[in-house]
Scaffold this motif. Structure first.
Motif, PDB file in Angstrom:
ATOM      1  N   MET A   3      47.543  32.890  41.265  1.00  0.00           N
ATOM      2  CA  MET A   3      46.167  32.891  41.785  1.00  0.00           C
ATOM      3  C   MET A   3      45.363  31.761  41.154  1.00  0.00           C
ATOM      4  O   MET A   3      44.604  31.068  41.834  1.00  0.00           O
ATOM      5  CB  MET A   3      45.486  34.240  41.507  1.00  0.00           C
ATOM      6  CG  MET A   3      45.975  35.378  42.365  1.00  0.00           C
ATOM      7  SD  MET A   3      45.311  37.002  41.865  1.00  0.00           S
ATOM      8  CE  MET A   3      43.544  36.744  42.056  1.00  0.00           C
ATOM      9  N   LEU A   4      45.549  31.566  39.866  1.00  0.00           N
ATOM     10  CA  LEU A   4      44.860  30.491  39.150  1.00  0.00           C
ATOM     11  C   LEU A   4      45.268  29.137  39.717  1.00  0.00           C
ATOM     12  O   LEU A   4      44.421  28.268  39.954  1.00  0.00           O
ATOM     13  CB  LEU A   4      45.189  30.572  37.658  1.00  0.00           C
ATOM     14  CG  LEU A   4      44.364  29.707  36.728  1.00  0.00           C
ATOM     15  CD1 LEU A   4      42.922  30.204  36.652  1.00  0.00           C
ATOM     16  CD2 LEU A   4      44.987  29.720  35.333  1.00  0.00           C
ATOM     17  N   ASP A   5      46.572  28.964  39.967  1.00  0.00           N
ATOM     18  CA  ASP A   5      47.061  27.711  40.554  1.00  0.00           C
ATOM     19  C   ASP A   5      46.430  27.468  41.925  1.00  0.00           C
ATOM     20  O   ASP A   5      46.004  26.367  42.236  1.00  0.00           O
ATOM     21  CB  ASP A   5      48.589  27.738  40.702  1.00  0.00           C
ATOM     22  CG  ASP A   5      49.324  27.714  39.377  1.00  0.00           C
ATOM     23  OD1 ASP A   5      48.715  27.347  38.346  1.00  0.00           O
ATOM     24  OD2 ASP A   5      50.512  28.086  39.372  1.00  0.00           O
ATOM     25  N   GLY A   6      46.390  28.510  42.747  1.00  0.00           N
ATOM     26  CA  GLY A   6      45.802  28.384  44.079  1.00  0.00           C
ATOM     27  C   GLY A   6      44.322  28.072  44.025  1.00  0.00           C
ATOM     28  O   GLY A   6      43.808  27.284  44.822  1.00  0.00           O
ATOM     29  N   LEU A   7      43.648  28.654  43.067  1.00  0.00           N
ATOM     30  CA  LEU A   7      42.213  28.420  42.904  1.00  0.00           C
ATOM     31  C   LEU A   7      41.943  26.987  42.478  1.00  0.00           C
ATOM     32  O   LEU A   7      41.079  26.308  43.041  1.00  0.00           O
ATOM     33  CB  LEU A   7      41.653  29.401  41.873  1.00  0.00           C
ATOM     34  CG  LEU A   7      40.148  29.482  41.734  1.00  0.00           C
ATOM     35  CD1 LEU A   7      39.516  29.981  43.021  1.00  0.00           C
ATOM     36  CD2 LEU A   7      39.795  30.413  40.578  1.00  0.00           C
ATOM     37  N   ASP A  59      35.326  22.943  37.163  1.00  0.00           N
ATOM     38  CA  ASP A  59      35.982  22.471  35.936  1.00  0.00           C
ATOM     39  C   ASP A  59      36.789  23.584  35.273  1.00  0.00           C
ATOM     40  O   ASP A  59      37.810  23.342  34.657  1.00  0.00           O
ATOM     41  CB  ASP A  59      34.940  21.989  34.914  1.00  0.00           C
ATOM     42  CG  ASP A  59      34.039  20.915  35.464  1.00  0.00           C
ATOM     43  OD1 ASP A  59      34.541  19.820  35.742  1.00  0.00           O
ATOM     44  OD2 ASP A  59      32.828  21.189  35.628  1.00  0.00           O
ATOM     45  N   VAL A  60      36.264  24.802  35.365  1.00  0.00           N
ATOM     46  CA  VAL A  60      36.857  25.961  34.704  1.00  0.00           C
ATOM     47  C   VAL A  60      37.182  26.990  35.779  1.00  0.00           C
ATOM     48  O   VAL A  60      36.370  27.248  36.674  1.00  0.00           O
ATOM     49  CB  VAL A  60      35.889  26.572  33.666  1.00  0.00           C
ATOM     50  CG1 VAL A  60      36.492  27.796  33.005  1.00  0.00           C
ATOM     51  CG2 VAL A  60      35.508  25.525  32.615  1.00  0.00           C
ATOM     52  N   PHE A  61      38.382  27.562  35.668  1.00  0.00           N
ATOM     53  CA  PHE A  61      38.857  28.534  36.651  1.00  0.00           C
ATOM     54  C   PHE A  61      39.247  29.819  35.923  1.00  0.00           C
ATOM     55  O   PHE A  61      39.816  29.763  34.829  1.00  0.00           O
ATOM     56  CB  PHE A  61      40.072  27.989  37.399  1.00  0.00           C
ATOM     57  CG  PHE A  61      39.813  26.668  38.064  1.00  0.00           C
ATOM     58  CD1 PHE A  61      39.301  26.622  39.355  1.00  0.00           C
ATOM     59  CD2 PHE A  61      40.064  25.479  37.401  1.00  0.00           C
ATOM     60  CE1 PHE A  61      39.048  25.407  39.966  1.00  0.00           C
ATOM     61  CE2 PHE A  61      39.815  24.252  38.007  1.00  0.00           C
ATOM     62  CZ  PHE A  61      39.305  24.220  39.297  1.00  0.00           C
ATOM     63  N   ILE A  62      38.966  30.946  36.567  1.00  0.00           N
ATOM     64  CA  ILE A  62      39.346  32.256  36.038  1.00  0.00           C
ATOM     65  C   ILE A  62      40.000  33.044  37.165  1.00  0.00           C
ATOM     66  O   ILE A  62      39.483  33.068  38.287  1.00  0.00           O
ATOM     67  CB  ILE A  62      38.126  33.052  35.529  1.00  0.00           C
ATOM     68  CG1 ILE A  62      37.435  32.324  34.372  1.00  0.00           C
ATOM     69  CG2 ILE A  62      38.538  34.467  35.104  1.00  0.00           C
ATOM     70  CD1 ILE A  62      36.126  32.988  33.929  1.00  0.00           C
ATOM     71  N   SER A  63      41.119  33.696  36.868  1.00  0.00           N
ATOM     72  CA  SER A  63      41.720  34.644  37.811  1.00  0.00           C
ATOM     73  C   SER A  63      41.941  35.961  37.073  1.00  0.00           C
ATOM     74  O   SER A  63      42.178  35.973  35.860  1.00  0.00           O
ATOM     75  CB  SER A  63      43.037  34.109  38.382  1.00  0.00           C
ATOM     76  OG  SER A  63      43.994  33.935  37.364  1.00  0.00           O
ATOM     77  N   VAL A  64      41.860  37.064  37.818  1.00  0.00           N
ATOM     78  CA  VAL A  64      41.999  38.380  37.189  1.00  0.00           C
ATOM     79  C   VAL A  64      42.674  39.358  38.157  1.00  0.00           C
ATOM     80  O   VAL A  64      42.367  39.384  39.343  1.00  0.00           O
ATOM     81  CB  VAL A  64      40.629  38.929  36.704  1.00  0.00           C
ATOM     82  CG1 VAL A  64      39.629  39.033  37.824  1.00  0.00           C
ATOM     83  CG2 VAL A  64      40.773  40.266  36.000  1.00  0.00           C
ATOM     84  N   THR A  65      43.649  40.108  37.624  1.00  0.00           N
ATOM     85  CA  THR A  65      44.304  41.194  38.350  1.00  0.00           C
ATOM     86  C   THR A  65      44.441  42.372  37.390  1.00  0.00           C
ATOM     87  O   THR A  65      44.237  42.226  36.187  1.00  0.00           O
ATOM     88  CB  THR A  65      45.721  40.808  38.850  1.00  0.00           C
ATOM     89  OG1 THR A  65      46.581  40.644  37.720  1.00  0.00           O
ATOM     90  CG2 THR A  65      45.706  39.555  39.693  1.00  0.00           C
ATOM     91  N   ALA A  91      43.425  34.984  33.463  1.00  0.00           N
ATOM     92  CA  ALA A  91      43.847  33.656  33.031  1.00  0.00           C
ATOM     93  C   ALA A  91      42.690  32.677  33.187  1.00  0.00           C
ATOM     94  O   ALA A  91      41.852  32.824  34.080  1.00  0.00           O
ATOM     95  CB  ALA A  91      45.044  33.190  33.855  1.00  0.00           C
ATOM     96  N   PHE A  92      42.681  31.687  32.311  1.00  0.00           N
ATOM     97  CA  PHE A  92      41.677  30.625  32.330  1.00  0.00           C
ATOM     98  C   PHE A  92      42.372  29.279  32.498  1.00  0.00           C
ATOM     99  O   PHE A  92      43.501  29.106  32.026  1.00  0.00           O
ATOM    100  CB  PHE A  92      40.905  30.553  31.004  1.00  0.00           C
ATOM    101  CG  PHE A  92      40.264  31.828  30.554  1.00  0.00           C
ATOM    102  CD1 PHE A  92      39.696  32.721  31.448  1.00  0.00           C
ATOM    103  CD2 PHE A  92      40.211  32.136  29.206  1.00  0.00           C
ATOM    104  CE1 PHE A  92      39.081  33.893  31.015  1.00  0.00           C
ATOM    105  CE2 PHE A  92      39.596  33.291  28.754  1.00  0.00           C
ATOM    106  CZ  PHE A  92      39.030  34.169  29.661  1.00  0.00           C
ATOM    107  N   GLN A  93      41.679  28.350  33.099  1.00  0.00           N
ATOM    108  CA  GLN A  93      42.171  26.977  33.177  1.00  0.00           C
ATOM    109  C   GLN A  93      41.011  26.011  33.014  1.00  0.00           C
ATOM    110  O   GLN A  93      39.955  26.189  33.602  1.00  0.00           O
ATOM    111  CB  GLN A  93      42.866  26.704  34.511  1.00  0.00           C
ATOM    112  CG  GLN A  93      43.425  25.293  34.596  1.00  0.00           C
ATOM    113  CD  GLN A  93      44.229  25.058  35.851  1.00  0.00           C
ATOM    114  OE1 GLN A  93      44.706  25.989  36.493  1.00  0.00           O
ATOM    115  NE2 GLN A  93      44.385  23.795  36.219  1.00  0.00           N
ATOM    116  N   TYR A  94      41.237  24.997  32.186  1.00  0.00           N
ATOM    117  CA  TYR A  94      40.339  23.850  32.053  1.00  0.00           C
ATOM    118  C   TYR A  94      41.239  22.624  32.053  1.00  0.00           C
ATOM    119  O   TYR A  94      42.120  22.504  31.205  1.00  0.00           O
ATOM    120  CB  TYR A  94      39.532  23.907  30.758  1.00  0.00           C
ATOM    121  CG  TYR A  94      38.737  22.648  30.498  1.00  0.00           C
ATOM    122  CD1 TYR A  94      37.577  22.378  31.225  1.00  0.00           C
ATOM    123  CD2 TYR A  94      39.161  21.725  29.551  1.00  0.00           C
ATOM    124  CE1 TYR A  94      36.864  21.223  31.010  1.00  0.00           C
ATOM    125  CE2 TYR A  94      38.438  20.566  29.328  1.00  0.00           C
ATOM    126  CZ  TYR A  94      37.296  20.317  30.057  1.00  0.00           C
ATOM    127  OH  TYR A  94      36.585  19.163  29.839  1.00  0.00           O
TER     128      TYR A  94
END
Length: 189
Positions: free
Chosen positions: A93-97, A106-112, A133-136
């Motif tokens: 989900m984070l990758d898709g976002l 700049d910052v991505f969050i996904s949650v399940t 998960a977080f991504q920067y």
């Protein structure tokens, strides 16, 4: 005593939410989320932060697996193999976002996670198991948490935990990125 403890758990950690907001605003960062279990609740809490209009772009609510596959390109095979409430699906989900066509994030969050018992016989995780998960930039971090209580308590614990872990992780990863850029610039000189 039990009601008092539940009331304390059920409150937004406004101090840490405000700290997150100030950090985003100070660093000129924009935030984009993908929510499954929280189904928009995380977005609601972000919107309560005074400066959220300056940094919060929005959230894709992908509660149903169809939304995960169609909107975030999560493989149906991954969902079937690992279940929707898994570390693998959270990362996909984070990758898709981060690959989405929404500009400026700049910052991505996904949650399940599991806020209540599921009918999926292949799901072996306990109620209260949550992944986010977080991504920067290219840096990613995933968390697995175990919460307890009724679904609303699990949702509040999840969101407060996301805020706490984000404000602990993000400054560190940004400092690391700035050092890397500075190091590369000195090599050019």
């Amino acid at each position: 005593m039990e009601n008092l403890m539940k009331a304390a758990v059920m409150q937004i950690d406004e101090k840490v939410l405000t700290a997150c907001g100030k950090f985003f605003q100070t660093h000129g960062l924009k935030l984009l989320c993908a929510e499954s279990m929280t189904a928009g609740y995380l977005s609601t809490l972000w919107s309560l932060e005074f400066n959220s209009g300056d940094y919060f772009l929005g959230s894709l609510v992908c509660y149903d697996n169809q939304c995960k596959t169609k909107l975030l390109s999560v493989s149906k095979n991954k969902i079937e193999k690992y279940c929707a409430e898994s570390a693998v699906v959270t990362l996909r989900m984070l990758d898709g976002l981060s690959a989405s066509s929404i500009p400026g994030a700049d910052v991505f969050i996904s949650v399940t996670g599991l806020a209540y018992k599921t009918n999926n016989p292949r799901q072996k995780r306990e109620v209260g198991t949550v992944y986010y998960a977080f991504q920067y930039r290219k840096e990613k971090r995933i968390y697995k948490k175990q919460f307890s209580g009724d679904p609303s308590t699990i949702l509040m614990q999840t969101c407060n935990s996301i805020f706490r872990d984000l404000i602990a992780w993000l400054p560190t990863v940004i400092k690391k990125a700035e050092k890397h850029i500075s190091s590369n610039m000195s090599k050019i000189d």
